[in-house]
Write an enzyme that holds these catalytic residues in place. Structure first.
Site, PDB file in Angstrom:
ATOM      1  N   HIS A 129    -103.816 -29.312  51.770  1.00 50.42           N
ATOM      2  CA  HIS A 129    -104.940 -30.155  52.187  1.00 50.42           C
ATOM      3  C   HIS A 129    -104.541 -31.637  52.160  1.00 50.42           C
ATOM      4  CE1 HIS A 129    -107.801 -26.955  52.619  1.00 50.42           C
ATOM      5  NE2 HIS A 129    -107.713 -26.586  51.354  1.00 50.42           N
TER       6      HIS A 129
ATOM      7  N   HIS B  62    -101.683 -24.839  47.643  1.00 50.91           N
ATOM      8  CA  HIS B  62    -102.820 -24.790  48.570  1.00 50.91           C
ATOM      9  C   HIS B  62    -103.467 -26.173  48.682  1.00 50.91           C
ATOM     10  CE1 HIS B  62    -106.448 -22.926  50.442  1.00 50.91           C
ATOM     11  NE2 HIS B  62    -107.048 -23.941  49.830  1.00 50.91           N
ATOM     12  N   GLU B  63    -103.695 -26.817  47.551  1.00 52.85           N
ATOM     13  CA  GLU B  63    -104.315 -28.148  47.568  1.00 52.85           C
ATOM     14  C   GLU B  63    -103.363 -29.203  48.127  1.00 52.85           C
ATOM     15  OE1 GLU B  63    -107.401 -28.183  47.354  1.00 52.85           O
ATOM     16  OE2 GLU B  63    -107.602 -26.195  46.475  1.00 52.85           O
TER      17      GLU B  63
END
Length: 140
Positions: free
Chosen positions: A72, A68-69
């Site tokens: 980003h 998920h990170e």
């Protein structure tokens, strides 16, 4: 944004769907730190990129939070979502959804589903650490 296409290109380039390996290959520093209510976050300082993971994360969530990170870092590197959440009225829902889709696509690539066609997608998703409520984000 086509998260699935971005993920497929990353997997092809790095020859893995392991978010920790891809993070390392991209030169993103992975830091473990104690955080109360935060699973993880991405930050950038000048040209240096960091993924911060809560060192108290359950083992089964580490790959998903890293993925998920990583989303980003790859798709939203210049967007400061913590600032947007705390200091503006801007909704970060779309950004977070894109990161969740990216993480699901990375950890649950089509090849994996084909290799285990006799298993349900939900069982495979659980085995790779995808939270049950996010499995429906997988593009068919």
């Amino acid at each position: 944004m086509d998260e699935k296409k971005i993920v497929e290109e990353l997997i092809a380039k790095h020859e893995t769907n392991n978010p920790f390996v891809i993070t390392d290959n991209l030169g993103i520093t992975l830091l473990y730190r104690s955080m109360r209510n935060t699973l993880g976050f991405f930050s950038k300082y000048k040209r240096f990129r960091f993924i911060h993971l809560n060192d108290n994360l359950p083992e089964h969530l580490k790959a998903f939070v890293c993925a998920h990170e990583l989303a980003h870092a790859v798709m939203h590197a210049d967007i400061n979502t913590p600032f947007l959440k705390s200091c503006t009225l801007f909704s970060t829902d779309k950004i977070e959804r894109e990161a969740n889709i990216f993480a699901v696509e990375l950890l649950l690539p089509d090849r994996l589903l084909q290799d285990y066609a006799d298993c349900s997608m939900f069982h495979i998703a659980k085995a790779v650490g995808i939270p049950e409520k996010l499995v429906q984000l997988k593009h068919k």
